[in-house]
Write a protein that holds these residues in place. Structure first.
Motif, PDB file in Angstrom:
ATOM      1  N   ALA A  93     -14.261  29.250  -3.606  1.00 21.26           N
ATOM      2  CA  ALA A  93     -12.845  28.945  -3.395  1.00 21.26           C
ATOM      3  C   ALA A  93     -12.139  30.046  -2.614  1.00 21.26           C
ATOM      4  N   ASN A  94     -12.708  31.256  -2.582  1.00 20.12           N
ATOM      5  CA  ASN A  94     -12.070  32.364  -1.869  1.00 20.12           C
ATOM      6  C   ASN A  94     -12.549  32.497  -0.431  1.00 20.12           C
ATOM      7  N   CYS A  95     -13.878  32.588  -0.249  1.00 23.47           N
ATOM      8  CA  CYS A  95     -14.401  32.879   1.098  1.00 23.47           C
ATOM      9  C   CYS A  95     -15.030  31.664   1.781  1.00 23.47           C
ATOM     10  N   GLY A  96     -15.279  30.599   1.035  1.00 25.81           N
ATOM     11  CA  GLY A  96     -15.845  29.389   1.620  1.00 25.81           C
ATOM     12  C   GLY A  96     -17.358  29.400   1.770  1.00 25.81           C
ATOM     13  N   GLN A  97     -17.997  30.515   1.415  1.00 28.22           N
ATOM     14  CA  GLN A  97     -19.458  30.598   1.496  1.00 28.22           C
ATOM     15  C   GLN A  97     -20.091  29.813   0.349  1.00 28.22           C
ATOM     16  N   SER A  98     -21.368  29.528   0.487  1.00 30.36           N
ATOM     17  CA  SER A  98     -22.095  28.823  -0.570  1.00 30.36           C
ATOM     18  C   SER A  98     -22.220  29.696  -1.810  1.00 30.36           C
ATOM     19  N   ILE A  99     -22.060  29.074  -2.956  1.00 30.46           N
ATOM     20  CA  ILE A  99     -22.332  29.738  -4.230  1.00 30.46           C
ATOM     21  C   ILE A  99     -23.811  29.513  -4.507  1.00 30.46           C
ATOM     22  N   SER A 100     -24.505  30.557  -4.888  1.00 36.60           N
ATOM     23  CA  SER A 100     -25.953  30.432  -5.087  1.00 36.60           C
ATOM     24  C   SER A 100     -26.265  29.428  -6.197  1.00 36.60           C
ATOM     25  N   GLU A 101     -27.369  28.715  -6.001  1.00 34.85           N
ATOM     26  CA  GLU A 101     -27.781  27.736  -7.011  1.00 34.85           C
ATOM     27  C   GLU A 101     -28.126  28.418  -8.325  1.00 34.85           C
ATOM     28  N   GLU A 102     -28.595  29.659  -8.258  1.00 33.66           N
ATOM     29  CA  GLU A 102     -28.880  30.403  -9.485  1.00 33.66           C
ATOM     30  C   GLU A 102     -27.598  30.594 -10.294  1.00 33.66           C
ATOM     31  N   ARG A 103     -26.513  30.923  -9.611  1.00 35.93           N
ATOM     32  CA  ARG A 103     -25.213  31.099 -10.293  1.00 35.93           C
ATOM     33  C   ARG A 103     -24.731  29.778 -10.857  1.00 35.93           C
ATOM     34  N   LEU A 104     -24.852  28.712 -10.069  1.00 29.83           N
ATOM     35  CA  LEU A 104     -24.410  27.396 -10.540  1.00 29.83           C
ATOM     36  C   LEU A 104     -25.271  26.890 -11.695  1.00 29.83           C
ATOM     37  N   GLU A 105     -26.515  27.306 -11.724  1.00 26.83           N
ATOM     38  CA  GLU A 105     -27.396  26.912 -12.825  1.00 26.83           C
ATOM     39  C   GLU A 105     -26.875  27.476 -14.144  1.00 26.83           C
ATOM     40  N   VAL A 106     -26.384  28.714 -14.098  1.00 20.71           N
ATOM     41  CA  VAL A 106     -25.877  29.382 -15.293  1.00 20.71           C
ATOM     42  C   VAL A 106     -24.431  28.972 -15.576  1.00 20.71           C
ATOM     43  N   ILE A 107     -23.625  28.903 -14.523  1.00 14.90           N
ATOM     44  CA  ILE A 107     -22.202  28.559 -14.641  1.00 14.90           C
ATOM     45  C   ILE A 107     -21.914  27.425 -13.663  1.00 14.90           C
ATOM     46  N   PRO A 108     -22.207  26.183 -14.037  1.00 12.96           N
ATOM     47  CA  PRO A 108     -22.067  25.080 -13.082  1.00 12.96           C
ATOM     48  C   PRO A 108     -20.625  24.799 -12.643  1.00 12.96           C
ATOM     49  N   TYR A 109     -19.662  25.354 -13.344  1.00 10.64           N
ATOM     50  CA  TYR A 109     -18.258  25.174 -12.975  1.00 10.64           C
ATOM     51  C   TYR A 109     -17.710  26.386 -12.216  1.00 10.64           C
ATOM     52  N   ALA A 110     -18.599  27.289 -11.772  1.00 17.20           N
ATOM     53  CA  ALA A 110     -18.177  28.490 -11.043  1.00 17.20           C
ATOM     54  C   ALA A 110     -17.413  28.084  -9.778  1.00 17.20           C
ATOM     55  N   ARG A 111     -16.313  28.782  -9.527  1.00 13.86           N
ATOM     56  CA  ARG A 111     -15.489  28.496  -8.354  1.00 13.86           C
ATOM     57  C   ARG A 111     -15.666  29.534  -7.257  1.00 13.86           C
ATOM     58  N   THR A 112     -16.278  30.678  -7.609  1.00 11.98           N
ATOM     59  CA  THR A 112     -16.425  31.745  -6.632  1.00 11.98           C
ATOM     60  C   THR A 112     -17.871  32.230  -6.564  1.00 11.98           C
ATOM     61  N   CYS A 113     -18.209  32.794  -5.422  1.00 10.37           N
ATOM     62  CA  CYS A 113     -19.537  33.402  -5.262  1.00 10.37           C
ATOM     63  C   CYS A 113     -19.544  34.747  -5.994  1.00 10.37           C
ATOM     64  N   VAL A 114     -20.725  35.311  -6.143  1.00  5.41           N
ATOM     65  CA  VAL A 114     -20.856  36.583  -6.857  1.00  5.41           C
ATOM     66  C   VAL A 114     -20.062  37.680  -6.162  1.00  5.41           C
ATOM     67  N   ARG A 115     -20.116  37.733  -4.837  1.00  2.00           N
ATOM     68  CA  ARG A 115     -19.421  38.773  -4.095  1.00  2.00           C
ATOM     69  C   ARG A 115     -17.913  38.729  -4.357  1.00  2.00           C
ATOM     70  N   CYS A 116     -17.322  37.547  -4.306  1.00  2.00           N
ATOM     71  CA  CYS A 116     -15.869  37.428  -4.552  1.00  2.00           C
ATOM     72  C   CYS A 116     -15.542  37.703  -6.010  1.00  2.00           C
ATOM     73  N   MET A 117     -16.425  37.306  -6.920  1.00  2.00           N
ATOM     74  CA  MET A 117     -16.208  37.575  -8.329  1.00  2.00           C
ATOM     75  C   MET A 117     -16.199  39.088  -8.575  1.00  2.00           C
ATOM     76  N   GLU A 118     -17.129  39.795  -7.965  1.00  4.74           N
ATOM     77  CA  GLU A 118     -17.188  41.248  -8.127  1.00  4.74           C
ATOM     78  C   GLU A 118     -15.963  41.932  -7.530  1.00  4.74           C
ATOM     79  N   LYS A 119     -15.474  41.421  -6.408  1.00  5.32           N
ATOM     80  CA  LYS A 119     -14.268  41.980  -5.809  1.00  5.32           C
ATOM     81  C   LYS A 119     -13.066  41.804  -6.742  1.00  5.32           C
ATOM     82  N   ALA A 120     -12.996  40.647  -7.403  1.00  6.72           N
ATOM     83  CA  ALA A 120     -11.885  40.363  -8.309  1.00  6.72           C
ATOM     84  C   ALA A 120     -11.905  41.270  -9.532  1.00  6.72           C
ATOM     85  N   ASP A 121     -13.113  41.628  -9.973  1.00 11.53           N
ATOM     86  CA  ASP A 121     -13.232  42.501 -11.150  1.00 11.53           C
ATOM     87  C   ASP A 121     -12.884  43.910 -10.761  1.00 11.53           C
TER      88      ASP A 121
END
Length: 121
Positions: A93-121
């Motif tokens: 939702a932030n950068c428009g890049q693909s969210i990894s399938e590994e992340r979606l497997e764990v959190i299927p409702y994830a709205r952000t990629c790992v990189r944007c999530m880390e920036k937010a933290d």
């Protein structure tokens, strides 16, 4: 994301939604979530020990928090299901890049990629 993966994640989201709805229903049956409103007025400082009152209030507040948390999760799942229908599922939702399938497997409702999530933290 191809249609097969979207179908897979849609089913995963629907399973999680059903589990949460069942949990909320069980909480209602066991009167965990709605007791706070009923009992808040019934608690009297005159006939109960202060420690007992604090324990009861703590339990009631924990139930109310858990109920709110489950509804928050349902909203996230509904948003993810809606994004599947719109063809936007799996995109950050932030950068428009693909969210990894590994992340979606764990959190299927994830709205952000790992990189944007880390920036937010």
């Amino acid at each position: 994301m191809d249609k097969n993966k979207q179908y897979y994640f849609k089913n995963k989201l629907l399973q999680e939604k059903n589990q949460i709805l069942k949990l909320v229903e069980d909480m209602k049956k066991n009167q965990i979530t709605d007791m706070y409103e009923e009992m808040a007025d019934e608690l009297s400082t005159f006939d109960n020990h202060p420690g007992d009152i604090a324990s009861i209030r703590s339990d009631l507040e924990r139930g109310a928090y858990q109920k709110e948390n489950e509804y928050r999760m349902l909203r996230k799942i509904e948003d993810a299901l809606h994004s599947i229908e719109e063809g936007k599922y799996g995109r950050c939702a932030n950068c428009g890049q693909s969210i990894s399938e590994e992340r979606l497997e764990v959190i299927p409702y994830a709205r952000t990629c790992v990189r944007c999530m880390e920036k937010a933290d």
